[in-house]
Design a protein around this motif. Structure first.
Motif, PDB file in Angstrom:
ATOM      1  N   PHE A  43       6.276 -43.033  27.306  1.00  0.00           N
ATOM      2  CA  PHE A  43       7.692 -43.020  26.923  1.00  0.00           C
ATOM      3  C   PHE A  43       8.087 -44.371  26.349  1.00  0.00           C
ATOM      4  N   ASN A  44       7.853 -44.528  25.061  1.00  0.00           N
ATOM      5  CA  ASN A  44       8.049 -45.812  24.406  1.00  0.00           C
ATOM      6  C   ASN A  44       9.489 -45.913  23.895  1.00  0.00           C
ATOM      7  N   LEU A  45      10.339 -46.572  24.706  1.00  0.00           N
ATOM      8  CA  LEU A  45      11.788 -46.565  24.431  1.00  0.00           C
ATOM      9  C   LEU A  45      12.204 -47.488  23.296  1.00  0.00           C
ATOM     10  N   LEU A  57      11.722 -45.584  16.648  1.00  0.00           N
ATOM     11  CA  LEU A  57      12.449 -44.332  16.367  1.00  0.00           C
ATOM     12  C   LEU A  57      13.616 -44.169  17.335  1.00  0.00           C
ATOM     13  N   LEU A  58      13.317 -44.230  18.623  1.00  0.00           N
ATOM     14  CA  LEU A  58      14.411 -44.070  19.595  1.00  0.00           C
ATOM     15  C   LEU A  58      15.430 -45.188  19.444  1.00  0.00           C
ATOM     16  N   GLN A  59      14.948 -46.421  19.223  1.00  0.00           N
ATOM     17  CA  GLN A  59      15.908 -47.520  19.044  1.00  0.00           C
ATOM     18  C   GLN A  59      16.829 -47.240  17.853  1.00  0.00           C
ATOM     19  N   VAL A  89      28.035 -33.194  18.048  1.00  0.00           N
ATOM     20  CA  VAL A  89      27.209 -31.993  17.832  1.00  0.00           C
ATOM     21  C   VAL A  89      25.752 -32.421  17.814  1.00  0.00           C
ATOM     22  N   GLY A  90      24.996 -31.955  18.812  1.00  0.00           N
ATOM     23  CA  GLY A  90      23.594 -32.335  18.966  1.00  0.00           C
ATOM     24  C   GLY A  90      23.428 -33.240  20.174  1.00  0.00           C
ATOM     25  N   GLY A  91      22.713 -32.748  21.174  1.00  0.00           N
ATOM     26  CA  GLY A  91      22.543 -33.499  22.420  1.00  0.00           C
ATOM     27  C   GLY A  91      21.201 -34.180  22.527  1.00  0.00           C
ATOM     28  N   ALA A 140      20.662 -39.786  20.065  1.00  0.00           N
ATOM     29  CA  ALA A 140      21.739 -40.354  19.230  1.00  0.00           C
ATOM     30  C   ALA A 140      23.096 -39.792  19.657  1.00  0.00           C
ATOM     31  N   GLY A 141      23.159 -38.459  19.836  1.00  0.00           N
ATOM     32  CA  GLY A 141      24.426 -37.826  20.199  1.00  0.00           C
ATOM     33  C   GLY A 141      24.880 -38.217  21.598  1.00  0.00           C
ATOM     34  N   LEU A 142      23.940 -38.246  22.543  1.00  0.00           N
ATOM     35  CA  LEU A 142      24.325 -38.561  23.929  1.00  0.00           C
ATOM     36  C   LEU A 142      24.773 -40.021  24.059  1.00  0.00           C
ATOM     37  N   ARG A 156      23.947 -24.151  24.560  1.00  0.00           N
ATOM     38  CA  ARG A 156      23.902 -22.859  23.851  1.00  0.00           C
ATOM     39  C   ARG A 156      25.081 -22.712  22.885  1.00  0.00           C
ATOM     40  N   HIS A 157      25.581 -23.812  22.392  1.00  0.00           N
ATOM     41  CA  HIS A 157      26.658 -23.781  21.386  1.00  0.00           C
ATOM     42  C   HIS A 157      26.093 -24.309  20.073  1.00  0.00           C
ATOM     43  N   ARG A 158      25.903 -23.402  19.153  1.00  0.00           N
ATOM     44  CA  ARG A 158      25.315 -23.761  17.864  1.00  0.00           C
ATOM     45  C   ARG A 158      26.414 -24.017  16.839  1.00  0.00           C
ATOM     46  N   ARG A 171      15.807 -32.330  24.585  1.00  0.00           N
ATOM     47  CA  ARG A 171      14.452 -31.754  24.652  1.00  0.00           C
ATOM     48  C   ARG A 171      13.417 -32.620  23.924  1.00  0.00           C
ATOM     49  N   LYS A 172      13.788 -33.125  22.751  1.00  0.00           N
ATOM     50  CA  LYS A 172      12.799 -33.966  22.049  1.00  0.00           C
ATOM     51  C   LYS A 172      12.626 -35.306  22.758  1.00  0.00           C
ATOM     52  N   PHE A 173      13.681 -35.773  23.385  1.00  0.00           N
ATOM     53  CA  PHE A 173      13.616 -37.001  24.198  1.00  0.00           C
ATOM     54  C   PHE A 173      12.558 -36.813  25.296  1.00  0.00           C
ATOM     55  N   LEU A 174      12.519 -35.634  25.891  1.00  0.00           N
ATOM     56  CA  LEU A 174      11.530 -35.353  26.938  1.00  0.00           C
ATOM     57  C   LEU A 174      10.122 -35.257  26.348  1.00  0.00           C
ATOM     58  N   VAL A 175      10.024 -34.624  25.171  1.00  0.00           N
ATOM     59  CA  VAL A 175       8.718 -34.529  24.500  1.00  0.00           C
ATOM     60  C   VAL A 175       8.197 -35.940  24.205  1.00  0.00           C
ATOM     61  N   ALA A 176       9.105 -36.814  23.763  1.00  0.00           N
ATOM     62  CA  ALA A 176       8.718 -38.202  23.467  1.00  0.00           C
ATOM     63  C   ALA A 176       8.145 -38.860  24.715  1.00  0.00           C
ATOM     64  N   GLY A 177       8.600 -38.415  25.874  1.00  0.00           N
ATOM     65  CA  GLY A 177       8.140 -39.014  27.123  1.00  0.00           C
ATOM     66  C   GLY A 177       6.752 -38.585  27.542  1.00  0.00           C
ATOM     67  N   ALA A 192      24.853 -35.286  15.224  1.00  0.00           N
ATOM     68  CA  ALA A 192      23.587 -35.960  15.588  1.00  0.00           C
ATOM     69  C   ALA A 192      22.550 -34.858  15.782  1.00  0.00           C
ATOM     70  N   LEU A 193      22.213 -34.199  14.671  1.00  0.00           N
ATOM     71  CA  LEU A 193      21.462 -32.938  14.733  1.00  0.00           C
ATOM     72  C   LEU A 193      19.947 -33.110  14.632  1.00  0.00           C
ATOM     73  N   GLY A 194      19.492 -34.359  14.514  1.00  0.00           N
ATOM     74  CA  GLY A 194      18.046 -34.608  14.525  1.00  0.00           C
ATOM     75  C   GLY A 194      17.382 -34.336  13.189  1.00  0.00           C
ATOM     76  N   SER A 206      11.257 -31.782  12.688  1.00  0.00           N
ATOM     77  CA  SER A 206       9.918 -31.519  13.233  1.00  0.00           C
ATOM     78  C   SER A 206      10.060 -31.030  14.671  1.00  0.00           C
ATOM     79  N   TRP A 207       8.999 -30.433  15.175  1.00  0.00           N
ATOM     80  CA  TRP A 207       9.020 -29.917  16.557  1.00  0.00           C
ATOM     81  C   TRP A 207      10.257 -29.039  16.770  1.00  0.00           C
ATOM     82  N   SER A 208      10.374 -27.992  15.935  1.00  0.00           N
ATOM     83  CA  SER A 208      11.611 -27.192  15.950  1.00  0.00           C
ATOM     84  C   SER A 208      11.866 -26.545  17.309  1.00  0.00           C
TER      85      SER A 208
END
Ligand SMILES: Cc1cc2nc3c(=O)[nH]c(=O)nc-3n(C[C@H](O)[C@H](O)[C@H](O)COP(=O)(O)OP(=O)(O)OC[C@H]3O[C@@H](n4cnc5c(N)ncnc54)[C@H](O)[C@@H]3O)c2cc1C
Length: 415
Positions: A55-57, A390-392, A14-16, A19-21, A137-139, A45-51, A170-172, A175-177
């Motif tokens: 994009f500091n992996l 953070l991503l690590q 739950v949560g893409g 971490a979830g992926l 779209r599955h909450r 989406r936040k992964f893309l924002v981080a980029g 893995a719901l995050g 921030s950045w709702s």
């Protein structure tokens, strides 16, 4: 209620986010049927924002030092990083066809030709190849019975309950709702008695009540190559003066110390060193070279490259009458006090502290109160500075939770 038979042995993620992926990928590679439920219309989406801002992996720092970035949880993270290391993260990126490089500060980035969306597309493609089903779209609404998950399809409004063999949440963070990480999941966990530490902004700007004159004159101005101290912590880097206060890597790295100081007092003092590369003696000697008749502003600009906005900053936070004697002036230039009245709001923060308390999970990141349900990523109560940590941390906890699920399923099948 949609009951999945044992032969399905579906693992629900739950949560893409990352971490979830990553948990989904590791579980699919281990031969499990995996379904990812994501509330947003797309994953990551936040992964893309981080980029967007570089994009500091991860980071090339050696492992023992790397683990210390997770402060109170460094021992735990040493083990997690050993299981899915920064080198593993770089190899994973390479396996997706994306090359990485180590930047000057030790930070690891994808090479310039790759955009964040390409990495995410390649990753989702790999997941699909592995048979991972992604239901957007599955909450997730909460738990039902011993293993059930209540879900709402936001496209149709239909509510269902599924009973997977195991679940990774893995719901995050919170921030950045707009990216989907709204932290609203705490209610469902607290409902079953799981203690969640209140969210706090981490890696965010700090507020300083600048005068109107300063705000107007300085606006957003970077101060390069400075050192910033809060309490016993000092960080080098580039500071950004903003209308609301200060931001930038050194401020972000000091948020835990600032937060702690603000817990004791209404103001936290940051000490700004404008010349961290000069020894005190060298600085005093340079200051002693001023000829009478030269204004301090032009002398500081020519001799020490402390041009605008430094004179304005000195007038703003320095004493009413600036010291002219070299020892006192050198001290001021290396210990300029910046009075912080607060941290920026949670919503703006790059990451959040708080979330599921570590006492609520076992060594495999499984909830003590709900066997078969694991937790990964930023929703756990840890924080780390920017720089790839953070991503690590999200990838390493995702991989660790996936390993825990496999062990758990094996142990339940043997019973
Ligand atoms: C501006 C910015 C820049 C950043 N830059 C970097 C960087 O350069 N390097 C770095 O290491 N880190 C960076 N980060 C941090 C990094 O992006 C996060 O730490 C990371 O994305 C967290 O991963 P996660 O999988 O734990 O959670 P998230 O990525 O937040 O994913 C959680 C997912 O869960 C979904 N979800 C939430 N509630 C529900 C629900 N009830 N039902 C179903 N799905 C739900 C959300 O929609 C979301 O997709 C940055 C963050 C920001 C905001």
């Amino acid at each position: 209620m949609q009951r999945l038979s044992d032969s399905d042995a579906v693992v629900a993620i739950v949560g893409g986010g990352p971490a979830g992926l990553l948990a989904a990928q590791r579980l699919a590679e281990a031969g499990h049927r995996v379904v990812v439920y994501e509330a947003q219309a797309t994953v990551g989406r936040k992964f893309l924002v981080a980029g967007h801002g570089g994009f500091n992996l991860t980071n090339s720092e050696p492992l023992p030092d790397f683990a210390t970035r997770y402060a109170l949880h460094s021992v735990r993270f040493h083990e997690l990083l050993g299981h899915f290391s920064p080198a593993d993260l770089r190899q994973w990126t390479t396996d997706l066809g994306i090359a990485t490089y180590v930047g000057t500060s030790g930070r690891v980035f994808p090479t310039a030709e790759y955009k964040p969306a390409q990495l995410l597309r390649a990753w989702v493609g790999r997941l699909v190849e592995l048979g991972v089903e992604i239901r957007t779209r599955h909450r997730w609404l909460g738990f039902a019975d011993a293993t059930g998950l209540r879900l709402r399809n936001d496209a149709t409004g239909e509510e269902t309950t599924v009973c997977p063999a195991a679940t990774v949440l893995a719901l995050g963070g919170a921030s950045w709702s707009k990216t989907g990480s709204d932290g609203r999941w705490t209610a469902a966990l607290e409902h079953i008695g799981v203690q969640c530490v209140p969210f706090q902004p981490s890696n965010c700007g700090a507020e300083i009540a600048w005068s109107a004159f300063f705000q107007q004159k300085v606006k957003r101005t970077p101060l390069k190559n400075i050192a910033l101290t809060c309490g016993s912590h000092t960080v080098r880097g580039e500071l950004m003066l903003t209308e609301y206060g200060v931001e930038g890597t050194p401020v972000y790295a000091l948020t835990p110390a600032i937060r702690e100081a603000l817990g004791h007092s209404t103001t936290a003092t940051l000490l700004l060193n404008l010349k961290p590369d000069l020894t005190p003696t060298a600085l005093r000697e340079r200051l002693a070279q001023r000829r009478s008749g030269t204004s301090w502003a032009s002398f500081l600009a020519s001799a020490l490259r402390l041009g605008p906005p430094i004179p304005t900053l000195l007038r703003e936070v320095g004493p009413p009458i600036l010291p002219t004697e070299p020892v006192a002036l050198a001290h001021l230039l290396t210990h300029l006090p910046l009075p912080v009245s607060g941290l920026r709001p949670l919503e703006e923060a790059i990451s959040t502290a708080g979330g599921v308390a570590w006492t609520e999970v076992n060594e495999h990141l499984m909830l003590q109160r709900r066997p078969g349900t694991f937790v990964a990523g930023e929703m756990l109560d840890w924080e780390a500075p920017t720089g790839g940590y953070l991503l690590q941390g999200c990838f390493s906890t995702g991989a660790w939770a996936a390993q825990g699920v496999t062990r758990w399923l094996r142990s339940t099948q043997q019973q």
